[in-house]
Enzyme design. Structure first.
Site, PDB file in Angstrom:
ATOM      1  N   GLY A  23       7.820  36.321 -13.138  1.00 40.02           N
ATOM      2  CA  GLY A  23       8.889  37.025 -12.445  1.00 40.02           C
ATOM      3  C   GLY A  23      10.115  37.207 -13.322  1.00 40.02           C
ATOM      4  O   GLY A  23      10.020  37.403 -14.544  1.00 40.02           O
ATOM      5  N   SER A  24      11.271  37.091 -12.722  1.00 45.99           N
ATOM      6  CA  SER A  24      12.517  37.424 -13.405  1.00 45.99           C
ATOM      7  C   SER A  24      12.916  36.450 -14.508  1.00 45.99           C
ATOM      8  O   SER A  24      13.830  36.745 -15.280  1.00 45.99           O
ATOM      9  CB  SER A  24      13.654  37.543 -12.391  1.00 45.99           C
ATOM     10  OG  SER A  24      13.442  38.659 -11.551  1.00 45.99           O
ATOM     11  N   THR A  25      12.270  35.289 -14.606  1.00 42.63           N
ATOM     12  CA  THR A  25      12.573  34.407 -15.736  1.00 42.63           C
ATOM     13  C   THR A  25      12.214  35.096 -17.056  1.00 42.63           C
ATOM     14  O   THR A  25      12.818  34.806 -18.094  1.00 42.63           O
ATOM     15  CB  THR A  25      11.819  33.060 -15.636  1.00 42.63           C
ATOM     16  OG1 THR A  25      10.406  33.299 -15.609  1.00 42.63           O
ATOM     17  CG2 THR A  25      12.236  32.292 -14.402  1.00 42.63           C
ATOM     18  N   PHE A  26      11.250  36.030 -17.008  1.00 43.95           N
ATOM     19  CA  PHE A  26      10.843  36.741 -18.221  1.00 43.95           C
ATOM     20  C   PHE A  26      11.934  37.691 -18.714  1.00 43.95           C
ATOM     21  O   PHE A  26      11.895  38.145 -19.863  1.00 43.95           O
ATOM     22  CB  PHE A  26       9.548  37.524 -17.968  1.00 43.95           C
ATOM     23  CG  PHE A  26       8.936  38.111 -19.208  1.00 43.95           C
ATOM     24  CD1 PHE A  26       8.258  37.311 -20.118  1.00 43.95           C
ATOM     25  CD2 PHE A  26       9.046  39.467 -19.478  1.00 43.95           C
ATOM     26  CE1 PHE A  26       7.696  37.843 -21.263  1.00 43.95           C
ATOM     27  CE2 PHE A  26       8.491  40.015 -20.625  1.00 43.95           C
ATOM     28  CZ  PHE A  26       7.810  39.195 -21.521  1.00 43.95           C
ATOM     29  N   LYS A  27      12.916  37.993 -17.879  1.00 43.75           N
ATOM     30  CA  LYS A  27      14.003  38.879 -18.302  1.00 43.75           C
ATOM     31  C   LYS A  27      14.768  38.310 -19.490  1.00 43.75           C
ATOM     32  O   LYS A  27      15.385  39.066 -20.258  1.00 43.75           O
ATOM     33  CB  LYS A  27      14.947  39.135 -17.125  1.00 43.75           C
ATOM     34  CG  LYS A  27      14.314  39.967 -16.014  1.00 43.75           C
ATOM     35  CD  LYS A  27      15.178  40.039 -14.757  1.00 43.75           C
ATOM     36  CE  LYS A  27      14.497  40.859 -13.667  1.00 43.75           C
ATOM     37  NZ  LYS A  27      15.242  40.872 -12.392  1.00 43.75           N
TER      38      LYS A  27
END
Length: 480
Positions: free
Chosen positions: A211-215
């Site tokens: 999810g958004s941790t990959f941002k």
């Protein structure tokens, strides 16, 4: 001698000769293969004929060996706080083999490692005294992670960014390896058929959409590439973002968030999908993949020394899929270990020290055979300037963004939340993620947590609501 007797005698001699040839072949050519065969009961009898060496946490053995009361196996493996440490030790079973540290260091722990043998042992072929495995695990940090995950299904990893030492590796629900050491078939079937998969190491061996941790990875690629020179530069990001070659649009969870043309700092603070989806397309999948692989994605031999499952950044995507990959969806997957490595590198000025769970292995007398702390590799993932900017932006996330539940009084904390879609059209409960770092009084720690399933209502499932409090408890234990 008549002809019939002569022929029978020759035939009998040929049979005897054939038996001698076969016996010689088995003894000299197939003997080792038969000796090593997993079904050879003698190997198991030899393995458990003497006490095994131990796996050590915080100076105390968390394994042991106990005399059996019956059967042909003299000893069985025992575990102290087995459920707490199962994601570290694995198991050593008389019937089902050995896994994780028990498996990686089986020769050391059973005394058959040639490095343990003295000259006299070699001459007499005597089994040497077993060695011990000294881990990097901090018992206080491990327990904090285990207690904080509680009844949730999930995993957590904590790393010292400056040394690469893994301070905690936890997977829940867990199991007690002591229950299967003697090969109890009923217990084995119960554990392996349990739908909650208690024997799966979710910290190391179950990659899921981050999810958004990959941002953070996409932001690092944009800064290193020069697409944006600062986390405070305005981006070119319409809200919502029309996905290329598609009629769909990439929207944000918080429709009132200031995500249109938001800077990287603001986009991380509010977790703006439109910004990072478009950023991934602007960079192109190859540049994002290159950065992801620097952090450790697509590494099929990620050993700590237990082999972690590969975290994946995919290939051959169209632009719409690339946009989805930029927010940690599509076919992107990661383990908590991998996301802890991302935060560790950022916290350590852009340098990633190879994570490791074992500091030393010793012989029975305590003499060091190998010191892994001295051999830990360090790689520059991003420049110190990029790392400092990302640290600052991650601190904004915790101070006034989506990660406020990770705040720790007296410590500097940076983090990134993630809520990853699960199931077709997000029909199942989403995964809640949080990756972070904390610094206080000269101590540092990087943490990643995933909560796969909990008793919380679907509307309450978020990285800040479920995973950030777990990460906070882990960081507090590591920084105290």
């Amino acid at each position: 001698m008549n002809k019939t007797i002569r022929r029978a005698s020759v035939f009998a001699l040929l049979l005897v000769f054939a038996l001698l040839v076969r016996a010689t072949w088995v003894q000299f050519y197939e003997g080792q293969a038969l000796a090593d065969d997993k079904n050879n009961r003698r190997n198991t009898i030899a393995l458990y004929s003497e006490p095994l060496g131990n796996i050590v946490v915080g100076g105390e053995a968390i394994t042991g060996s106990a005399r059996t009361k019956s059967g042909d196996l003299a000893y069985k493996r025992t575990y102290t706080d087995g459920a707490l440490y199962s994601a570290v030790t694995g198991y050593s079973s008389q019937a089902y083999g050995a896994t994780q540290l028990e498996g990686v260091y089986q020769d050391l722990l059973d005394g058959s490692d040639t490095r343990l043998k003295s000259v006299m042992d070699t001459i007499t072929d005597k089994r040497a005294d077993p060695g011990n495995v000294i881990t990097t695990i901090d018992p206080d940090v491990q327990k904090a992670a285990y207690d904080a995950l509680g009844d949730n299904k999930g995993g957590a990893v904590a790393i010292d960014p400056t040394t690469g030492k893994i301070l905690a590796t936890v997977s829940t629900p867990s199991y007690d390896p002591s229950r299967i050491t003697t090969g109890d078939k009923e217990v084995w079937e119960q554990l392996t058929k349990d739908s909650d998969k208690p024997m799966t190491n979710r910290a190391l061996r179950q990659p899921l959409p981050p999810g958004s941790t990959f941002k953070l990875v996409v932001a690092a690629a944009a800064l290193e590439d020069g697409l944006y020179s600062s986390v405070d530069d305005k981006t070119n990001s319409p809200d919502p973002y029309p996905l290329p070659q598609s009629s769909d649009k990439l929207t944000n969870e918080n429709l009132s968030a200031p995500c249109e043309n938001a800077s990287i700092r603001v986009a991380l603070q509010y977790s703006c999908n439109n910004v990072f989806g478009k950023m991934a397309v602007d960079l192109g999948q190859d540049k994002v993949r290159s950065m992801a692989e620097k952090f450790g994605f697509n590494d099929e031999k990620q050993d700590v020394p237990v082999r972690a499952y590969t975290s994946v950044y995919p290939s051959d995507m169209d632009e719409a899929q690339t946009a989805l990959s930029g927010i940690g969806q599509f076919d992107v997957t990661a383990t908590p270990l991998q996301m802890a490595m991302v935060s560790a590198a950022i916290a350590n000025g852009g340098k990633l020290v190879s994570p490791h769970m074992v500091s030393q292995i010793t012989d029975g007398g305590g003499d060091v055979l190998e010191n892994y702390n001295d051999s830990a590799d360090t790689k520059e993932i991003v420049s110190s300037d990029t790392a400092e900017q990302l640290q600052s932006a991650m601190q904004t996330v915790v101070e006034k963004g989506t990660g406020t539940n990770a705040q720790i009084s007296g410590a500097t904390v940076g983090g990134k939340t993630g809520t990853a879609q699960h199931g077709e059209n997000n029909s199942k409960t989403p995964y809640a993620w949080f990756t972070s770092y904390g610094k206080a009084d000269g101590k540092e720690v990087a943490v990643a947590v995933i909560v796969e399933q909990s008793n919380a209502a679907r509307s309450e499932v978020s990285g800040n609501g479920l995973a950030a409090p777990v990460a906070k408890a882990i960081m507090k234990a590591a920084l105290q």
